[in-house]
Design a protein around this motif. Structure first.
Motif, PDB file in Angstrom:
ATOM      1  N   ASP A   1      10.396   5.409  17.034  1.00 35.41           N
ATOM      2  CA  ASP A   1      10.446   6.847  16.743  1.00 35.41           C
ATOM      3  C   ASP A   1       9.131   7.321  16.137  1.00 35.41           C
ATOM      4  O   ASP A   1       8.701   8.461  16.363  1.00 35.41           O
ATOM      5  N   ALA A   2       8.490   6.461  15.354  1.00 39.32           N
ATOM      6  CA  ALA A   2       7.243   6.809  14.674  1.00 39.32           C
ATOM      7  C   ALA A   2       6.033   6.729  15.586  1.00 39.32           C
ATOM      8  O   ALA A   2       4.937   7.148  15.204  1.00 39.32           O
TER       9      ALA A   2
ATOM     10  N   ASP B   1      -3.031  -3.198  13.567  1.00 41.02           N
ATOM     11  CA  ASP B   1      -1.773  -3.869  13.245  1.00 41.02           C
ATOM     12  C   ASP B   1      -1.421  -3.489  11.815  1.00 41.02           C
ATOM     13  O   ASP B   1      -2.285  -3.541  10.936  1.00 41.02           O
ATOM     14  N   MET B   2      -0.185  -3.129  11.562  1.00 38.79           N
ATOM     15  CA  MET B   2       0.167  -2.659  10.212  1.00 38.79           C
ATOM     16  C   MET B   2       1.410  -3.339   9.664  1.00 38.79           C
ATOM     17  O   MET B   2       2.360  -3.642  10.381  1.00 38.79           O
ATOM     18  N   GLY B   3       1.380  -3.563   8.350  1.00 42.94           N
ATOM     19  CA  GLY B   3       2.559  -4.014   7.638  1.00 42.94           C
ATOM     20  C   GLY B   3       3.487  -2.846   7.376  1.00 42.94           C
ATOM     21  O   GLY B   3       3.059  -1.689   7.330  1.00 42.94           O
ATOM     22  N   VAL B   4       4.763  -3.143   7.229  1.00 41.90           N
ATOM     23  CA  VAL B   4       5.755  -2.091   6.983  1.00 41.90           C
ATOM     24  C   VAL B   4       6.371  -2.247   5.598  1.00 41.90           C
ATOM     25  O   VAL B   4       6.244  -3.285   4.954  1.00 41.90           O
TER      26      VAL B   4
ATOM     27  N   MET C   1       0.827  -1.204   0.000  1.00 39.39           N
ATOM     28  CA  MET C   1       0.000   0.000   0.000  1.00 39.39           C
ATOM     29  C   MET C   1       0.863   1.256   0.000  1.00 39.39           C
ATOM     30  O   MET C   1       1.989   1.256   0.497  1.00 39.39           O
ATOM     31  N   THR C   2       0.307   2.325  -0.525  1.00 37.86           N
ATOM     32  CA  THR C   2       0.976   3.620  -0.409  1.00 37.86           C
ATOM     33  C   THR C   2       0.824   4.134   1.020  1.00 37.86           C
ATOM     34  O   THR C   2      -0.098   3.748   1.749  1.00 37.86           O
ATOM     35  N   SER C   3       1.714   5.012   1.415  1.00 40.31           N
ATOM     36  CA  SER C   3       1.603   5.601   2.748  1.00 40.31           C
ATOM     37  C   SER C   3       0.315   6.398   2.883  1.00 40.31           C
ATOM     38  O   SER C   3      -0.336   6.389   3.938  1.00 40.31           O
ATOM     39  N   GLU C   4      -0.069   7.094   1.815  1.00 37.67           N
ATOM     40  CA  GLU C   4      -1.314   7.857   1.842  1.00 37.67           C
ATOM     41  C   GLU C   4      -2.513   6.929   2.005  1.00 37.67           C
ATOM     42  O   GLU C   4      -3.461   7.230   2.753  1.00 37.67           O
ATOM     43  N   GLY C   5      -2.463   5.781   1.336  1.00 35.79           N
ATOM     44  CA  GLY C   5      -3.538   4.807   1.456  1.00 35.79           C
ATOM     45  C   GLY C   5      -3.628   4.224   2.853  1.00 35.79           C
ATOM     46  O   GLY C   5      -4.719   4.036   3.404  1.00 35.79           O
ATOM     47  N   LYS C   6      -2.480   3.941   3.449  1.00 33.80           N
ATOM     48  CA  LYS C   6      -2.470   3.418   4.815  1.00 33.80           C
ATOM     49  C   LYS C   6      -3.063   4.425   5.801  1.00 33.80           C
ATOM     50  O   LYS C   6      -3.866   4.059   6.667  1.00 33.80           O
ATOM     51  N   ALA C   7      -2.638   5.668   5.690  1.00 31.06           N
ATOM     52  CA  ALA C   7      -3.129   6.693   6.610  1.00 31.06           C
ATOM     53  C   ALA C   7      -4.639   6.858   6.481  1.00 31.06           C
ATOM     54  O   ALA C   7      -5.354   6.981   7.491  1.00 31.06           O
ATOM     55  N   ALA C   8      -5.135   6.853   5.252  1.00 22.56           N
ATOM     56  CA  ALA C   8      -6.574   6.990   5.036  1.00 22.56           C
ATOM     57  C   ALA C   8      -7.331   5.778   5.572  1.00 22.56           C
ATOM     58  O   ALA C   8      -8.396   5.918   6.189  1.00 22.56           O
ATOM     59  N   GLU C   9      -6.797   4.586   5.347  1.00 20.46           N
ATOM     60  CA  GLU C   9      -7.424   3.372   5.855  1.00 20.46           C
ATOM     61  C   GLU C   9      -7.440   3.382   7.379  1.00 20.46           C
ATOM     62  O   GLU C   9      -8.438   2.967   8.000  1.00 20.46           O
TER      63      GLU C   9
ATOM     64  N   ILE D   1       4.879   4.615   8.987  1.00 23.86           N
ATOM     65  CA  ILE D   1       4.305   4.169  10.257  1.00 23.86           C
ATOM     66  C   ILE D   1       3.637   5.343  10.968  1.00 23.86           C
ATOM     67  O   ILE D   1       2.521   5.225  11.492  1.00 23.86           O
ATOM     68  N   ALA D   2       4.297   6.473  10.980  1.00 23.80           N
ATOM     69  CA  ALA D   2       3.764   7.646  11.681  1.00 23.80           C
ATOM     70  C   ALA D   2       2.415   8.072  11.115  1.00 23.80           C
ATOM     71  O   ALA D   2       1.550   8.552  11.867  1.00 23.80           O
ATOM     72  N   GLY D   3       2.210   7.890   9.828  1.00 25.54           N
ATOM     73  CA  GLY D   3       0.930   8.255   9.220  1.00 25.54           C
ATOM     74  C   GLY D   3      -0.220   7.434   9.756  1.00 25.54           C
ATOM     75  O   GLY D   3      -1.349   7.919   9.876  1.00 25.54           O
ATOM     76  N   VAL D   4       0.049   6.192  10.101  1.00 22.07           N
ATOM     77  CA  VAL D   4      -0.979   5.329  10.696  1.00 22.07           C
ATOM     78  C   VAL D   4      -1.160   5.672  12.174  1.00 22.07           C
ATOM     79  O   VAL D   4      -2.287   5.743  12.677  1.00 22.07           O
ATOM     80  N   VAL D   5      -0.059   5.909  12.866  1.00 22.08           N
ATOM     81  CA  VAL D   5      -0.127   6.297  14.276  1.00 22.08           C
ATOM     82  C   VAL D   5      -0.972   7.552  14.453  1.00 22.08           C
ATOM     83  O   VAL D   5      -1.692   7.706  15.459  1.00 22.08           O
ATOM     84  N   ALA D   6      -0.938   8.438  13.479  1.00 23.20           N
ATOM     85  CA  ALA D   6      -1.673   9.698  13.564  1.00 23.20           C
ATOM     86  C   ALA D   6      -3.182   9.507  13.648  1.00 23.20           C
ATOM     87  O   ALA D   6      -3.907  10.431  14.045  1.00 23.20           O
ATOM     88  N   ALA D   7      -3.670   8.314  13.324  1.00 23.42           N
ATOM     89  CA  ALA D   7      -5.116   8.047  13.421  1.00 23.42           C
ATOM     90  C   ALA D   7      -5.576   8.029  14.871  1.00 23.42           C
ATOM     91  O   ALA D   7      -6.782   8.127  15.137  1.00 23.42           O
TER      92      ALA D   7
END
Length: 227
Positions: A151-152, A98-101, A77-85, A118-124
């Motif tokens: 760090d993320a 739980d996220m894949g890297v 997935m793209t980082s943008e797609g992960k963050a949106a999901e 990773i940080a983009g998902v954490v931001a949710a």
């Protein structure tokens, strides 16, 4: 806690009850969540598309709703797609992710991109458990993956996404447990099917166990689940 004290049934609060196979029906998800509540598991891990249903079924039970993204095929997935999901999962009632890297990015020296993904998902805004895919990394890459994930903002580090990558083992869990910072925990995942495995992983430093064999484990038997 000794093995005698750590009975099969007492392990339920450490188990994230997992059902993520393709083709699961609405009735399958309902039954899975009801099972999680009946046995007192830590969480019901379900596909993201069923998050709202799981949240409804588990409302008021104290059992967390968990889902995964960029999984079971990890790092596509793209980082943008992960963050949106991730935002969509939380909006639907998801409480953990739980996220894949992006293993390929890390192995290409793209450390900032790996961390920001990773940080983009954490931001949710919910606890994120990061599947590090340790067997796919060299020694130095493992060390950097651990540091970058923390760090993320990772809440948990996981040894792998599934038994197809690594059957969870005490060595990998102890490796992570020796490196986590204060407040960060370890989740073991991949081919956990017996009470003996579960005990060994908890003893090695895991705080959570992800498995589709939870019912068999707390019953003192051996599971046949794929995760």
């Amino acid at each position: 806690m000794t093995d005698a004290q750590r009975t099969a049934a007492s392990l339920a609060p450490f188990i994230q009850h997992t059902a993520i196979d393709a083709g699961l029906t609405r009735d399958d998800i309902i039954a899975h969540c009801e099972e999680a509540a009946r046995y007192g598991f830590n969480a019901a891990m379900i596909p993201a598309s069923w998050t709202a249903l799981a949240a409804d079924v588990l409302k008021g039970t104290g059992i967390a709703v968990a889902s995964a993204l960029d999984f079971p095929t990890v790092g596509v997935m793209t980082s943008e797609g992960k963050a949106a999901e991730a935002r969509a999962i939380v909006a639907a009632g998801g409480e953990q992710i739980d996220m894949g890297v992006q293993v390929g990015w890390l192995r290409s020296g793209m450390e900032k991109e790996f961390r920001d993904d990773i940080a983009g998902v954490v931001a949710a805004g919910v606890p994120v458990k990061v599947m590090l895919e340790l067997p796919l990394l060299g020694a130095d890459e493992r060390e950097r993956a651990v540091e970058l994930a923390m760090d993320a903002g990772a809440a948990y580090l996981k040894n792998a996404s599934s038994g197809a990558v690594e059957v969870a083992n005490p060595e990998s869990i102890a490796y992570l447990a020796a490196r986590v910072r204060d407040g960060v925990k370890v989740k073991a995942s991949g081919g956990i099917k017996t009470l003996e495995q579960a005990r060994a992983l908890l003893d090695a430093g895991a705080s959570l166990l992800g498995t589709s064999s939870g019912v068999a484990i707390v019953g003192g038997g051996e599971g046949t689940g794929s995760y």
